[in-house]
Design a protein around this motif. Sequence first.
Motif, mmCIF file in Angstrom:
data_model
loop_
_atom_site.group_PDB
_atom_site.id
_atom_site.type_symbol
_atom_site.label_atom_id
_atom_site.label_comp_id
_atom_site.label_asym_id
_atom_site.label_seq_id
_atom_site.Cartn_x
_atom_site.Cartn_y
_atom_site.Cartn_z
ATOM 1 N N GLY A 119 36.914 49.499 32.406
ATOM 2 C CA GLY A 119 37.482 48.508 31.499
ATOM 3 C C GLY A 119 38.471 47.529 32.100
ATOM 4 N N MET A 120 38.760 47.614 33.402
ATOM 5 C CA MET A 120 39.651 46.617 33.999
ATOM 6 C C MET A 120 38.976 45.247 33.916
ATOM 7 S SD MET A 120 42.239 48.462 34.754
ATOM 8 C CE MET A 120 43.287 47.299 35.631
ATOM 9 N N ALA A 121 39.690 44.286 33.356
ATOM 10 C CA ALA A 121 39.089 42.976 33.100
ATOM 11 C C ALA A 121 38.860 42.185 34.378
ATOM 12 C CB ALA A 121 39.973 42.172 32.144
ATOM 13 N N ARG A 122 39.727 42.403 35.377
ATOM 14 C CA ARG A 122 39.572 41.676 36.648
ATOM 15 C C ARG A 122 39.930 42.612 37.793
ATOM 16 N NH1 ARG A 122 43.167 38.159 39.847
ATOM 17 N NH2 ARG A 122 41.866 36.847 41.190
ATOM 18 N N VAL A 123 39.032 42.709 38.754
ATOM 19 C CA VAL A 123 39.250 43.533 39.941
ATOM 20 C C VAL A 123 39.075 42.638 41.167
ATOM 21 C CG1 VAL A 123 38.552 45.575 41.252
ATOM 22 C CG2 VAL A 123 38.324 45.554 38.749
ATOM 23 N N VAL A 124 40.051 42.657 42.062
ATOM 24 C CA VAL A 124 39.940 41.933 43.330
ATOM 25 C C VAL A 124 39.716 42.972 44.427
ATOM 26 C CG1 VAL A 124 41.008 40.316 44.935
ATOM 27 C CG2 VAL A 124 41.484 40.148 42.475
ATOM 28 N N ALA A 125 38.606 42.856 45.141
ATOM 29 C CA ALA A 125 38.237 43.807 46.191
ATOM 30 C C ALA A 125 38.433 43.161 47.553
ATOM 31 C CB ALA A 125 36.779 44.249 46.025
ATOM 32 N N ILE B 235 34.511 41.274 39.047
ATOM 33 C CA ILE B 235 34.971 41.683 40.384
ATOM 34 C C ILE B 235 34.900 40.498 41.327
ATOM 35 C CG2 ILE B 235 34.584 43.207 42.341
ATOM 36 C CD1 ILE B 235 33.362 45.244 40.453
ATOM 37 N N ASP B 236 36.022 40.178 41.926
ATOM 38 C CA ASP B 236 36.112 39.110 42.919
ATOM 39 C C ASP B 236 36.264 39.749 44.289
ATOM 40 O OD1 ASP B 236 36.571 36.799 44.360
ATOM 41 O OD2 ASP B 236 38.681 36.660 43.789
ATOM 42 N N PHE C 42 43.540 45.804 42.041
ATOM 43 C CA PHE C 42 43.121 45.500 43.412
ATOM 44 C C PHE C 42 42.479 46.757 43.990
ATOM 45 C CE2 PHE C 42 46.969 42.424 44.132
ATOM 46 C CZ PHE C 42 46.385 41.497 43.291
ATOM 47 N N ASP C 43 41.378 46.577 44.703
ATOM 48 C CA ASP C 43 40.744 47.673 45.453
ATOM 49 C C ASP C 43 40.808 47.310 46.926
ATOM 50 O OD1 ASP C 43 39.206 49.794 46.404
ATOM 51 O OD2 ASP C 43 37.298 48.794 45.925
ATOM 52 N N LEU C 44 41.695 47.969 47.664
ATOM 53 C CA LEU C 44 41.933 47.629 49.068
ATOM 54 C C LEU C 44 41.040 48.479 49.975
ATOM 55 C CD1 LEU C 44 45.843 47.501 49.066
ATOM 56 C CD2 LEU C 44 44.199 45.812 48.200
ATOM 57 N N GLY C 45 40.342 47.833 50.916
ATOM 58 C CA GLY C 45 39.403 48.538 51.771
ATOM 59 C C GLY C 45 38.177 48.957 50.971
ATOM 60 N N THR C 46 37.577 48.007 50.299
ATOM 61 C CA THR C 46 36.563 48.303 49.287
ATOM 62 C C THR C 46 35.283 48.910 49.836
ATOM 63 O OG1 THR C 46 35.500 47.392 47.297
ATOM 64 C CG2 THR C 46 35.474 46.017 49.300
ATOM 65 N N GLY C 47 34.926 48.625 51.091
ATOM 66 C CA GLY C 47 33.697 49.189 51.661
ATOM 67 C C GLY C 47 32.474 48.727 50.898
#
Length: 370
Positions: free
Chosen positions: A213-219, A243-244, A196-201
């Motif tokens: 290499g992270m297979a799934r990232v939620v921003a 990336i979602d 998870f990327d919180l406060g993605t900007g």
Amino acid sequence: MSTICWTEAGTSCTAGWHSENAAPPPLRVVVADDSTKADTAYRLACEGTALLWRGDFHNARQLMQAMARRIDRKAPRGGGSPAESFHLHRRARRHRARVLGRLLVRLDVGHGLDLRRAPDVREACAEAYGPPSGPTAVSLTELLGVIGAHEWRRRGVEVPALGARVHPHYGVFSPVRGEYVDLVAQAPLPGGAVAFDLGTGTGVLAAVLAKRGMARVVATDISARALACARENVRRLGFADRIDVADPGLFPAGRANLVVCNPPWLPGRPNSTVEQGVYDADGVMLRSFLTGLAVHLEPGGEGWLVLSDLAEHLGLRSRADLLALIEAAGLEVVGRLDTAPRHPRARDAADPLHAARARETTSLWRLAVR
């Protein structure tokens, strides 16, 4: 939409009022042009009177610079403690913004600027404000920020960790301080495939995690502008399949092996939209990240808190305060990476906060559930 009223050539006129900083519409507006003296403009603006500019565009910028010099000459010089110096500096910046914000321009029904030697601002204003809704008055300082943001968006910002550019939108914090991006690019990844990327900007850290290499990232982000910006950058960079970009909020549903958060570094009230990436009143985002982290981590997962210690050097938050927040959230520190800032202000001896900036360190705190 609020409106402003003024008299021009004996005729009563009105226009819509727009302020990104939620400044109220001025109650008194007078027309100003190339014959208006800087002393007069400065006095009127300090008294609360707005000046609607009708002269040459470049002369308006020169008048604004002359007003700024008068403000800066009267600004307080330092305080006793670092915290007092900081609060004096912030108060002076708010006063400066209020006074300069009273020099206005009028955008026509299509976001055009009908002034001599004025640039074509229609595309920049459409990006920042959306479709035009009629003649609108805005401050010249805000319009210049809109123009500058358009150029940033058009050119993009080079991110060495990605080997590519990201394109910030108006009101979205630009990743010009690359040291925090490099920390995320270098820290050892925990096991697992979801982040998870919180406060993605702009989405820059989500992109770095996907590239690593992270297979799934939620921003996530609370700003609709930031989410639109992140989606655009994710598509540009070719990570749309991994990336979602979620709906507005801080934590998405579910758990992750890695949760990254780069909250605003200074507790304080932002003076503008873009300052929301720097100042966070009462440290709300920092506290929300720490208190919510444990329930959103998979077993063995890590939370990465990317934070400058500038607030500590300014006396706004102590290291003990930060460690107490971490402990109260049921977390422990399993590692930390530090780096020195590389931005020009860290070396600017004329900066009122230079003593604190010269000692600043940016850290990536690796946190785990106790």
